[in-house]
Design an enzyme around this catalytic site. Structure first.
Site, mmCIF file in Angstrom:
data_model
loop_
_atom_site.group_PDB
_atom_site.id
_atom_site.type_symbol
_atom_site.label_atom_id
_atom_site.label_comp_id
_atom_site.label_asym_id
_atom_site.label_seq_id
_atom_site.Cartn_x
_atom_site.Cartn_y
_atom_site.Cartn_z
ATOM 1 N N ASN A 153 -2.455 -1.396 -3.996
ATOM 2 C CA ASN A 153 -1.116 -1.098 -3.989
ATOM 3 C C ASN A 153 -0.959 -0.299 -4.116
ATOM 4 O O ASN A 153 0.179 0.396 -3.448
ATOM 5 C CB ASN A 153 -0.154 -2.140 -4.900
ATOM 6 C CG ASN A 153 -1.180 -2.160 -6.132
ATOM 7 O OD1 ASN A 153 -2.196 -2.130 -6.650
ATOM 8 N ND2 ASN A 153 -0.367 -1.585 -7.146
ATOM 9 N N GLN A 181 -1.222 -6.869 -1.146
ATOM 10 C CA GLN A 181 -0.884 -5.830 -0.300
ATOM 11 C C GLN A 181 -1.619 -6.195 1.359
ATOM 12 O O GLN A 181 -0.964 -5.224 2.260
ATOM 13 C CB GLN A 181 -1.234 -3.922 -0.964
ATOM 14 C CG GLN A 181 -0.704 -3.928 -1.833
ATOM 15 C CD GLN A 181 0.687 -4.569 -1.515
ATOM 16 O OE1 GLN A 181 1.410 -4.050 -0.665
ATOM 17 N NE2 GLN A 181 1.419 -4.593 -3.108
ATOM 18 N N SER A 201 1.162 -12.949 -2.746
ATOM 19 C CA SER A 201 2.702 -13.378 -2.901
ATOM 20 C C SER A 201 3.482 -13.230 -2.139
ATOM 21 O O SER A 201 3.156 -12.303 -0.621
ATOM 22 C CB SER A 201 2.837 -12.108 -3.902
ATOM 23 O OG SER A 201 4.436 -12.191 -4.737
ATOM 24 N N GLY A 202 4.457 -14.222 -2.051
ATOM 25 C CA GLY A 202 5.364 -14.143 -1.305
ATOM 26 C C GLY A 202 6.527 -12.717 -1.111
ATOM 27 O O GLY A 202 6.732 -12.113 0.787
ATOM 28 N N HIS A 203 6.703 -12.363 -1.852
ATOM 29 C CA HIS A 203 7.682 -11.145 -2.159
ATOM 30 C C HIS A 203 7.529 -9.719 -1.237
ATOM 31 O O HIS A 203 8.456 -8.454 -1.242
ATOM 32 C CB HIS A 203 8.455 -11.123 -3.110
ATOM 33 C CG HIS A 203 8.183 -9.665 -4.150
ATOM 34 N ND1 HIS A 203 7.354 -9.011 -4.665
ATOM 35 C CD2 HIS A 203 6.799 -11.120 -5.393
ATOM 36 C CE1 HIS A 203 7.015 -8.977 -5.438
ATOM 37 N NE2 HIS A 203 6.495 -9.261 -5.658
ATOM 38 N N CYS A 328 6.186 3.852 -17.533
ATOM 39 C CA CYS A 328 6.301 4.672 -19.374
ATOM 40 C C CYS A 328 5.933 3.260 -20.572
ATOM 41 O O CYS A 328 6.168 2.335 -20.675
ATOM 42 C CB CYS A 328 8.103 4.285 -19.267
ATOM 43 S SG CYS A 328 8.714 6.065 -18.815
HETATM 44 C C1 PLP Z 1 -2.037 -5.407 -5.416
HETATM 45 C C2 PLP Z 1 -1.140 -7.192 -6.660
HETATM 46 N N1 PLP Z 1 -1.721 -7.253 -6.683
HETATM 47 C C3 PLP Z 1 -0.605 -8.918 -7.476
HETATM 48 C C4 PLP Z 1 0.625 -8.231 -8.017
HETATM 49 C C5 PLP Z 1 1.235 -9.281 -8.214
HETATM 50 O O1 PLP Z 1 2.710 -10.018 -7.661
HETATM 51 P P1 PLP Z 1 3.534 -11.009 -7.963
HETATM 52 O O2 PLP Z 1 4.926 -9.878 -8.195
HETATM 53 O O3 PLP Z 1 3.503 -12.066 -7.223
HETATM 54 O O4 PLP Z 1 2.770 -11.839 -9.572
HETATM 55 C C6 PLP Z 1 0.884 -7.329 -7.157
HETATM 56 C C7 PLP Z 1 2.744 -6.325 -7.011
HETATM 57 O O5 PLP Z 1 3.080 -5.574 -7.121
HETATM 58 C C8 PLP Z 1 -0.012 -5.911 -6.648
HETATM 59 O O6 PLP Z 1 0.553 -5.095 -5.159
#
Ligand code: PLP
Length: 396
Positions: A153, A181, A201-203, A328
Site C-alpha cells: 500500500n 491494493q 476492500s471495497g473502498h 503519530c
Molecule cells: C494493504 C491493505 N490491507 C488492508 C487494509 C485495510 O482495509 P480496510 O480499510 O477495508 O479495513 C488496507 C487499507 O489501508 C490496505 O492498504
C-alpha cells in the site's frame, strides 16, 4: 484551502463511483428486506445478494460459494489468519513479511504473544522478499500459514504472488494474500494462481468504506471468526450489508471494464510523468519501491532532509491530498515500518510521501501537482536544519 482538490491519495480511499451509488440506492429504499427472512419480500433481496456474489466471484474467476462478504479488509485479514490459527492450533507456523499492512501484522503479532511460532520475512532495498528464505522457513515439516500481500500500500511494490503461491503449494502450506491494493489494478484469477485465501476492500476501488470480501478456496480449513447467525453459510455471522455488497459487485464490474480498456497504462503514464517531473524539479529525492514491479497508480518518493508530515500538511493547504507512511504515536513521529524495512537511507526515511492515482485523476491534476509541489519542498528545505553536510546520526 484552494478551490480545486487534487486527490492523489487513492490508496488510502477512493471516490465512490456514481454507478456504484446508483446500484446501491434501491437497497436503502424499497428493497430493504432481510435476505435471510422466510417471506418473499426478503427472499427477493436474497436474489440480489446471490447475483452480487456471482458477479464478485466472476471478478476473481472463483465460484460464488468461495466468496465471504465481510465488514472490511481488516476483518478479512483477521478472519483468514486467526481462523486458520484456530483451526490448526499452535502446531502451525505463521510466516508473513515485515512490510504487511497492520491488518495482517497485528493479528500475527498477537498470535506470537499467544505462543505461536511467527516469522516476519525481511525485504530488500526495493521491498521484495527472498523466495529462498521463504522456502527455508517452510522446509521444517510443520503445517504453515503464509500471509504475504499482493501489492504494498505504501510503495506499490508487487510481490511475485504466483511464485509464492506455488512454493506454498509445494510445501503444503496455506497461503493467504492481502490483495487490497491489487484489486482493480491487476487482473486477479484464482484459477491461475494456487492461493487459498485472498482479502479485498471495497473502498480502495470505488465502492464504499465498510465492505470487504474474503475469498476462501473450496476445501480450505478455517474456523469462523465472527460467531452468531448462520449467514455466509455459517462462515461469517451478521446480517448481510446488502446495499454495500451490491455496490461492491458493481465496483468489480467497473474495475474489470476499466482494466480491459487500458486503465493501468493510462495511470502509469500519469504516474511516470509525476515521478519524472518531481525528480527533475526537486533535488535529493529518491523513489522508494520496486520500479520494475510496481502498481501502475502508486509513487512513493523520499524528499531527503525534510519531514513527510510537513510536506503533506503544506500540500493540504494547497488542495493537494497525499499520504505519508508515518504514524503519530505517543507524541513522537514513527517513520513508516515499510520504508524502514527496506533500509532506505536514514536521511530519507522521514521524508517519504505517497502519491496514488485513480481513474478519476486527470492530466490537469498532474500539471497542478508539478507546479505546486516543488516550491513547497524548496521552502521546507530552506527551513530545515538538516542537509547533505549535517551530522547523519541526528536523522535516525
Ligand atoms: C494493504 C491493505 N490491507 C488492508 C487494509 C485495510 O482495509 P480496510 O480499510 O477495508 O479495513 C488496507 C487499507 O489501508 C490496505 O492498504
Amino acid at each position: 484551502m484552494s478551490e480545486k482538490v487534487v486527490y492523489l491519495d487513492n490508496n488510502a480511499t477512493s471516490q465512490v463511483a456514481p454507478e456504484v451509488v446508483e446500484a446501491m440506492m434501491p437497497f436503502f429504499g424499497p428493497l430493504y428486506g432481510n435476505p435471510s427472512s422466510m417471506h418473499a419480500f426478503g427472499g427477493n433481496v436474497a436474489k440480489f445478494l446471490q447475483k452480487a456474489r456471482e458477479d464478485v466471484a466472476a471478478f476473481l474467476n472463483a465460484s460464488p460459494e468461495e466468496i465471504i462478504f465481510t465488514g472490511c479488509a481488516t476483518e478479512s485479514d483477521n478472519a483468514a489468519i486467526r481462523g486458520s490459527a484456530e483451526f490448526f492450533g499452535r502446531e502451525m507456523k505463521i510466516i508473513t513479511t515485515k512490510v504487511e499492512h497492520p491488518a495482517v501484522l497485528q493479528p500475527c503479532r498477537r498470535l506470537k504473544r499467544e505462543g505461536f511460532d511467527v516469522v516476519e520475512l525481511g525485504v530488500n532495498g526495493v521491498g521484495q522478499i527472498d523466495l529462498e528464505e521463504l522456502r527455508k522457513e517452510l522446509s521444517q515439516n510443520k503445517k504453515a500459514l503464509v500471509s504475504a500481500m499482493w501489492a504494498n500500500n505504501e510503495t506499490g511494490t508487487v510481490f511475485p504472488i504466483a511464485q509464492i503461491a506455488e512454493i506454498c503449494r509445494e510445501f503444503g502450506a496455506v497461503f493467504h494474500t492481502d490483495a487490497v491494493q491489487a484489486a482493480g489494478k491487476i487482473a486477479i484469477d484464482v484459477k491461475k494462481i494456487p492461493l487459498d485465501m485472498l482479502s479485498i476492500s471495497g473502498h480502495k476501488f470505488h465502492a464504499p468504506k465498510g465492505i470487504g470480501i474474503l475469498y476462501v478456496r473450496r476445501g480450505t480449513r478455517l474456523k469462523p471468526f465472527m460467531l452468531g447467525g448462520h449467514q455466509e453459510s455459517g462462515r461469517r455471522a451478521g446480517t448481510e450489508n446488502v446495499p454495500y455488497i451490491v455496490g461492491f459487485a458493481k465496483a468489480c464490474e467497473l474495475a474489470s471494464e476499466s482494466l480491459a480498456q487500458g486503465e493501468a497504462p493510462r495511470l502509469a503514464a500519469m504516474r511516470d510523468r509525476l515521478q519524472a517531473g518531481l525528480l527533475a524539479k526537486c533535488p535529493d529525492a529518491i523513489v522508494n519501491g520496486d520500479i520494475e514491479n510496481r502498481l501502475s497508480n502508486t509513487l512513493n518518493i523520499s524528499f531527503k532532509y525534510i519531514e513527510g508530515e510537513a510536506i503533506a500538511y503544506h500540500l493540504s493547504d494547497l488542495g493537494i491530498c497525499v499520504s505519508t507512511g508515518s504514524a503519530c504515536a505517543s507524541g513522537s513521529l514513527e517513520p513508516s515500518h515499510v520504508i524502514r524495512a527496506m533500509g532506505v537511507p536514514f536521511t530519507a526515511v522521514h521524508g517519504s510521501v505517497r502519491f496514488s492515482l485513480s481513474r478519476y485523476n486527470t492530466d490537469e491534476d498532474i500539471d497542478i501537482a508539478l507546479e505546486k509541489i516543488p516550491p513547497v519542498i524548496k521552502r521546507l528545505r530552506d527551513l530545515s536544519p538538516f542537509g547533505p553536510d549535517s551530522d547523519p546520526t541526528t536523522f535516525s
